[in-house]
Design a protein around this motif. Structure first.
Motif, PDB file in Angstrom:
ATOM      1  N   TYR A  44     -20.508 -70.510  30.371  1.00  0.00           N
ATOM      2  CA  TYR A  44     -20.402 -70.238  31.828  1.00  0.00           C
ATOM      3  C   TYR A  44     -20.152 -68.837  32.114  1.00  0.00           C
ATOM      4  O   TYR A  44     -20.703 -67.988  33.009  1.00  0.00           O
ATOM      5  CB  TYR A  44     -19.807 -71.052  32.762  1.00  0.00           C
ATOM      6  N   ALA A  45     -19.128 -68.305  31.372  1.00  0.00           N
ATOM      7  CA  ALA A  45     -18.615 -66.851  31.574  1.00  0.00           C
ATOM      8  C   ALA A  45     -19.581 -65.892  31.127  1.00  0.00           C
ATOM      9  O   ALA A  45     -19.891 -64.789  31.776  1.00  0.00           O
ATOM     10  CB  ALA A  45     -17.253 -66.726  30.796  1.00  0.00           C
ATOM     11  N   LEU A  46     -20.178 -66.145  30.092  1.00  0.00           N
ATOM     12  CA  LEU A  46     -21.306 -65.309  29.612  1.00  0.00           C
ATOM     13  C   LEU A  46     -22.668 -65.076  30.256  1.00  0.00           C
ATOM     14  O   LEU A  46     -23.301 -64.334  30.670  1.00  0.00           O
ATOM     15  CB  LEU A  46     -21.916 -65.807  28.029  1.00  0.00           C
ATOM     16  N   LYS A  47     -22.880 -66.304  30.980  1.00  0.00           N
ATOM     17  CA  LYS A  47     -23.839 -66.703  32.040  1.00  0.00           C
ATOM     18  C   LYS A  47     -23.601 -65.638  33.168  1.00  0.00           C
ATOM     19  O   LYS A  47     -24.644 -64.928  33.684  1.00  0.00           O
ATOM     20  CB  LYS A  47     -24.382 -67.997  32.286  1.00  0.00           C
ATOM     21  N   SER A  50     -23.930 -61.826  32.689  1.00  0.00           N
ATOM     22  CA  SER A  50     -25.215 -61.304  32.375  1.00  0.00           C
ATOM     23  C   SER A  50     -25.900 -61.116  33.774  1.00  0.00           C
ATOM     24  O   SER A  50     -27.086 -60.487  33.718  1.00  0.00           O
ATOM     25  CB  SER A  50     -25.855 -62.327  31.299  1.00  0.00           C
ATOM     26  N   GLN A  51     -25.676 -61.717  34.775  1.00  0.00           N
ATOM     27  CA  GLN A  51     -26.178 -61.582  35.985  1.00  0.00           C
ATOM     28  C   GLN A  51     -26.066 -60.496  36.558  1.00  0.00           C
ATOM     29  O   GLN A  51     -25.117 -59.669  36.414  1.00  0.00           O
ATOM     30  CB  GLN A  51     -25.852 -62.766  36.889  1.00  0.00           C
TER      31      GLN A  51
END
Length: 51
Positions: A44-47, A50-51
């Protein structure tokens, strides 16, 4: 980001909740029902980053 764990026992009279932890541990979820909460948090944190 937060989560909790709920300990439920299946009894002859139906399910009973015997603990709700506001600071649920990753190990209990992983060992108990195979949920990799730490991995889900990381994904979740990486997603979000990356936004």
């Amino acid at each position: 980001m937060d989560f909790t764990t709920v300990d439920v026992a299946d009894t002859k009279n139906g399910p009973i909740i015997f603990e709700v932890s506001a600071f649920g541990g990753f190990k209990g979820a992983k060992d108990g029902i195979g949920i990799d909460a730490a991995g889900l948090y990381a994904d979740y944190a990486l997603k979000e980053l990356s936004q």
